[in-house]
Design a protein around this motif. Sequence first.
Motif, PDB file in Angstrom:
ATOM      1  N   GLY A  82       0.843  -1.188   0.000  1.00 55.04           N
ATOM      2  CA  GLY A  82       0.000   0.000   0.000  1.00 55.04           C
ATOM      3  C   GLY A  82       0.879   1.239   0.000  1.00 55.04           C
ATOM      4  O   GLY A  82       1.690   1.446  -0.885  1.00 55.04           O
ATOM      5  N   THR A  83       0.764   2.060   1.049  1.00 61.64           N
ATOM      6  CA  THR A  83       1.568   3.282   1.133  1.00 61.64           C
ATOM      7  C   THR A  83       2.712   3.153   2.123  1.00 61.64           C
ATOM      8  O   THR A  83       3.374   4.128   2.434  1.00 61.64           O
ATOM      9  CB  THR A  83       0.686   4.467   1.560  1.00 61.64           C
ATOM     10  OG1 THR A  83       0.123   4.187   2.845  1.00 61.64           O
ATOM     11  CG2 THR A  83      -0.404   4.732   0.541  1.00 61.64           C
ATOM     12  N   ALA A 103       3.960   2.105   9.058  1.00 66.01           N
ATOM     13  CA  ALA A 103       3.048   2.971   9.795  1.00 66.01           C
ATOM     14  C   ALA A 103       1.656   2.855   9.184  1.00 66.01           C
ATOM     15  O   ALA A 103       1.503   2.525   8.009  1.00 66.01           O
ATOM     16  CB  ALA A 103       3.516   4.418   9.735  1.00 66.01           C
ATOM     17  N   SER A 104       0.649   3.130  10.003  1.00 61.11           N
ATOM     18  CA  SER A 104      -0.730   3.041   9.520  1.00 61.11           C
ATOM     19  C   SER A 104      -1.017   4.191   8.556  1.00 61.11           C
ATOM     20  O   SER A 104      -0.374   5.241   8.623  1.00 61.11           O
ATOM     21  CB  SER A 104      -1.701   3.056  10.690  1.00 61.11           C
ATOM     22  OG  SER A 104      -1.491   4.189  11.481  1.00 61.11           O
ATOM     23  N   PRO A 105      -1.978   4.017   7.660  1.00 63.27           N
ATOM     24  CA  PRO A 105      -2.289   5.067   6.678  1.00 63.27           C
ATOM     25  C   PRO A 105      -2.646   6.379   7.371  1.00 63.27           C
ATOM     26  O   PRO A 105      -3.355   6.406   8.366  1.00 63.27           O
ATOM     27  CB  PRO A 105      -3.492   4.499   5.923  1.00 63.27           C
ATOM     28  CG  PRO A 105      -3.364   3.020   6.077  1.00 63.27           C
ATOM     29  CD  PRO A 105      -2.752   2.798   7.425  1.00 63.27           C
ATOM     30  N   GLY A 108       2.027   9.577   7.637  1.00 59.02           N
ATOM     31  CA  GLY A 108       2.976  10.420   6.925  1.00 59.02           C
ATOM     32  C   GLY A 108       4.384   9.868   7.038  1.00 59.02           C
ATOM     33  O   GLY A 108       4.607   8.796   7.601  1.00 59.02           O
ATOM     34  N   VAL A 109       5.338  10.616   6.520  1.00 55.48           N
ATOM     35  CA  VAL A 109       6.736  10.209   6.561  1.00 55.48           C
ATOM     36  C   VAL A 109       7.382  10.861   7.774  1.00 55.48           C
ATOM     37  O   VAL A 109       7.578  12.069   7.810  1.00 55.48           O
ATOM     38  CB  VAL A 109       7.478  10.619   5.270  1.00 55.48           C
ATOM     39  CG1 VAL A 109       8.949  10.264   5.359  1.00 55.48           C
ATOM     40  CG2 VAL A 109       6.849   9.955   4.061  1.00 55.48           C
ATOM     41  N   ILE A 110       7.681  10.046   8.785  1.00 52.61           N
ATOM     42  CA  ILE A 110       8.358  10.531   9.988  1.00 52.61           C
ATOM     43  C   ILE A 110       9.834  10.202   9.797  1.00 52.61           C
ATOM     44  O   ILE A 110      10.302   9.124  10.147  1.00 52.61           O
ATOM     45  CB  ILE A 110       7.805   9.855  11.274  1.00 52.61           C
ATOM     46  CG1 ILE A 110       6.285   9.908  11.305  1.00 52.61           C
ATOM     47  CG2 ILE A 110       8.428  10.494  12.501  1.00 52.61           C
ATOM     48  CD1 ILE A 110       5.694  11.294  11.368  1.00 52.61           C
ATOM     49  N   LEU A 128       7.711   5.110   9.724  1.00 51.43           N
ATOM     50  CA  LEU A 128       8.399   5.633  10.899  1.00 51.43           C
ATOM     51  C   LEU A 128       9.864   5.246  10.775  1.00 51.43           C
ATOM     52  O   LEU A 128      10.175   4.090  10.470  1.00 51.43           O
ATOM     53  CB  LEU A 128       7.818   5.016  12.184  1.00 51.43           C
ATOM     54  CG  LEU A 128       6.331   5.213  12.415  1.00 51.43           C
ATOM     55  CD1 LEU A 128       5.851   4.306  13.538  1.00 51.43           C
ATOM     56  CD2 LEU A 128       6.047   6.655  12.739  1.00 51.43           C
ATOM     57  N   THR A 129      10.780   6.196  11.009  1.00 48.60           N
ATOM     58  CA  THR A 129      12.199   5.907  10.854  1.00 48.60           C
ATOM     59  C   THR A 129      12.992   6.480  12.012  1.00 48.60           C
ATOM     60  O   THR A 129      12.548   7.397  12.697  1.00 48.60           O
ATOM     61  CB  THR A 129      12.770   6.507   9.554  1.00 48.60           C
ATOM     62  OG1 THR A 129      12.761   7.923   9.665  1.00 48.60           O
ATOM     63  CG2 THR A 129      11.986   6.073   8.349  1.00 48.60           C
ATOM     64  N   LYS A 130      14.183   5.926  12.203  1.00 49.07           N
ATOM     65  CA  LYS A 130      15.116   6.454  13.192  1.00 49.07           C
ATOM     66  C   LYS A 130      16.512   6.234  12.636  1.00 49.07           C
ATOM     67  O   LYS A 130      16.854   5.130  12.204  1.00 49.07           O
ATOM     68  CB  LYS A 130      14.958   5.722  14.532  1.00 49.07           C
ATOM     69  CG  LYS A 130      15.893   6.194  15.614  1.00 49.07           C
ATOM     70  CD  LYS A 130      15.523   7.577  16.092  1.00 49.07           C
ATOM     71  CE  LYS A 130      16.485   8.039  17.164  1.00 49.07           C
ATOM     72  NZ  LYS A 130      16.342   9.461  17.428  1.00 49.07           N
TER      73      LYS A 130
END
Length: 181
Positions: A82-83, A103-105, A108-110, A128-130
């Motif tokens: 999906g996205t 991440a759930s729809p 956004g791009v974290i 979600l990123t780190k």
Amino acid sequence: MGRRREPRVEEREELDERVIDIKRVAKVVKGGRRFAFRTVVVVGDNRGMVGIGVGKARQVPDAIRKGTERARRNMTRVSTLGTTIPHPIVARNGGAEVMLRPASPGTGVIAGGAVRAVVEAAGIRDILTKSRGSSNMLNVAVATLQGLSDLKDFSEVAAMRGKKPNEVAPFWTRSRKGETE
């Protein structure tokens, strides 16, 4: 007189090109230092293809052009669901470590910096990123691309394990009625 030639229109898809880093580098020679520029460019089609290229030249525009050409040649397919991405993954390159989580729809791009550029160029909209360790833009970008290219589609995993795709699908994609089948 001769025939008039129609201007040639190049049939090339529109790609998302982003310059994520420009650094001045030096080569020490007998007479002193020779300066050049190193650029890191990310190219993606926003539909699952993304590539990273590094260009070096004495002038910035030439370095950007070289980086863009290399990124176009090195484009790879990214597995998406999906996205977002199908599963969490941690990737390392040099001293940079990047964690990517689905991440759930609507999330956004974290992400920041190089990670955001690579993920958005790949067409991922919810993640979600780190980023840990080195903040070198090139190493972070390569680690992100490595993580994205190591992702496995859940239908491939199901085929390897000899199970139904619904049994190994992430919990948020499973249909409520289909869980009893």
